[in-house]
Design an enzyme around this catalytic site. Structure first.
Site, PDB file in Angstrom:
ATOM      1  CD  GLU A 123      -2.935  -1.266   0.180  1.00 61.59           C
ATOM      2  OE1 GLU A 123      -2.934  -0.402  -0.709  1.00 61.59           O
ATOM      3  OE2 GLU A 123      -3.727  -2.214   0.210  1.00 61.59           O
ATOM      4  CG  HIS A 146      -4.560   0.354   5.764  1.00 59.95           C
ATOM      5  ND1 HIS A 146      -5.925   0.563   5.616  1.00 59.95           N
ATOM      6  CD2 HIS A 146      -4.328  -0.911   5.339  1.00 59.95           C
ATOM      7  CE1 HIS A 146      -6.469  -0.536   5.104  1.00 59.95           C
ATOM      8  NE2 HIS A 146      -5.529  -1.444   4.929  1.00 59.95           N
ATOM      9  CG  HIS A 148      -7.738  -4.679   7.883  1.00 55.57           C
ATOM     10  ND1 HIS A 148      -7.059  -5.820   7.487  1.00 55.57           N
ATOM     11  CD2 HIS A 148      -7.425  -3.733   6.964  1.00 55.57           C
ATOM     12  CE1 HIS A 148      -6.371  -5.578   6.382  1.00 55.57           C
ATOM     13  NE2 HIS A 148      -6.559  -4.320   6.045  1.00 55.57           N
ATOM     14  CD  GLU A 176     -13.092  10.757  23.074  1.00 52.74           C
ATOM     15  OE1 GLU A 176     -12.811   9.556  22.923  1.00 52.74           O
ATOM     16  OE2 GLU A 176     -12.319  11.572  23.574  1.00 52.74           O
ATOM     17  CG  HIS A 217      -9.517  -2.949   2.731  1.00 53.84           C
ATOM     18  ND1 HIS A 217      -8.798  -3.298   1.619  1.00 53.84           N
ATOM     19  CD2 HIS A 217      -8.616  -2.951   3.749  1.00 53.84           C
ATOM     20  CE1 HIS A 217      -7.533  -3.514   1.947  1.00 53.84           C
ATOM     21  NE2 HIS A 217      -7.410  -3.296   3.238  1.00 53.84           N
TER      22      HIS A 217
HETATM   23  O1  2HA Z   1      -0.929  -5.049   3.788  1.00 55.10           O
HETATM   24  O2  2HA Z   1      -3.839  -4.269   4.830  1.00 55.10           O
HETATM   25  O3  2HA Z   1      -4.509  -3.368   2.457  1.00 55.10           O
HETATM   26  C1  2HA Z   1      -2.120  -5.635   4.097  1.00 55.10           C
HETATM   27  C2  2HA Z   1      -3.230  -4.717   3.886  1.00 55.10           C
HETATM   28  C3  2HA Z   1      -3.560  -4.354   2.518  1.00 55.10           C
HETATM   29 ZN    ZN Z   2      -5.733  -3.428   4.388  1.00 54.52          ZN
END
Ligand code: 2HA
Ligand code: ZN
Length: 278
Positions: A123, A146, A148, A176, A217
């Site tokens: 990414e 990033h 999940h 908040e 995602h």
């Molecule tokens: O690298 O989260 O979006 C693993 C991820 C890809």
């Molecule tokens: Zn990801």
């Protein structure tokens, strides 16, 4: 001690390295980074790197596959592709890498890490383009993160993906929230990850907010340091958790727009233009 006088300091003791490892471990412990899920990039100044590394000693060069002309000469500590956040604290030198960008963003020079021959996160386009984008609106931006988180992800299956509606719902879930992310949450539809296209789209969304949801995602966050960026995602994820607990129940109370406005005024933040009906 005299004979250590000329030795570079151990980069594993650099405050930013310690913080990177702690943050990745904390994210894993929160359940946000299963398997190889998630990635972090932290921009560093040359003066933060040079006490620890010979900055003229390039281990290898890796093509990035995209342009990011404004980032030439910038240093980034970045998680590795296919690597598990779970393992970063046990083997930082394998799971992390320190790169310097050149050739209008098309080349990354590896200065430390990825010691098993690996490379930066798949990414990287979304990360570097988002850094470039955030720096145009906030010169202090240093982090793109990033992951999940389950509730934010779940919400993208059952809630409208309209950015105003998504943001307003999150603001209403915890008092908040509007204070922490007055700029709101931007939302991308499902797109193929790891591509330059999602990188461009994410960077564009990063111009107006520090949080960008990738539907079905995960989420991207940006901020001035690792703690702040972690806290931003943590707050949005808490709000999404409340939403997922109550969305199927009869809602009897909420935080009104008038109350949201009171909060914004009290804490000196400017809610995203047009997002409150007051
Ligand atoms: O690298 O989260 O979006 C693993 C991820 C890809
Ligand atoms: Zn990801």
């Amino acid at each position: 001690m005299e004979n250590q006088h000329n030795m570079a300091k151990d980069i594993l003791n650099a405050p930013y390295m310690v913080e990177m490892i702690r943050t990745a471990s904390n994210m894993y412990d929160h359940g946000w980074d299963e398997r190889n899920g998630g990635n972090i990039s932290l921009m560093l100044d040359e003066k933060e790197v040079s006490p620890y590394l010979d900055i003229s000693a390039v281990i290898r060069e890796v093509p990035t596959g995209f342009d990011a002309p404004t980032l030439d000469g910038r240093y980034f500590l970045v998680t590795g592709t296919g690597k598990y956040f779970k393992n970063i604290k046990y083997a930082p030198e394998i799971n992390l890498g320190l790169i310097r960008i050149k050739n209008s963003g098309r080349t990354a020079e590896l200065l430390w890490g990825y010691s098993d021959g690996g490379r930066f996160t798949s990414e990287l386009p979304a990360h570097l383009m988002s850094h470039a984008s955030r720096l145009t609106v906030d010169t202090k931006n240093r982090v793109v993160m990033h992951c999940h988180p389950a509730n934010l992800l779940a919400m993208t299956y059952v809630h409208s993906l309209d950015e105003r509606e998504f943001t307003r719902t999150l603001w209403q879930m915890c008092t908040e929230c509007i204070v922490v992310f007055a700029d709101g949450v931007n939302v991308l539809p499902w797109m193929l990850c790891g591509t330059n296209e999602i990188g461009v789209a994410t960077a564009e969304k990063m111009r107006t907010a520090r949080l960008v949801v990738w539907s079905q995602h995960g989420i991207y966050g940006a901020g001035n340091d690792l703690d702040e960026t972690f806290g931003l995602i943590e707050t949005a994820e808490k709000a999404a958790e409340i939403y997922m607990k109550i969305a199927h129940l009869q809602i009897k109370n909420t935080i009104t727009d008038k109350q949201l406005k009171l909060l914004a005024d009290r804490f000196g933040v400017s809610p995203r233009q047009g997002y409150l009906d007051v």
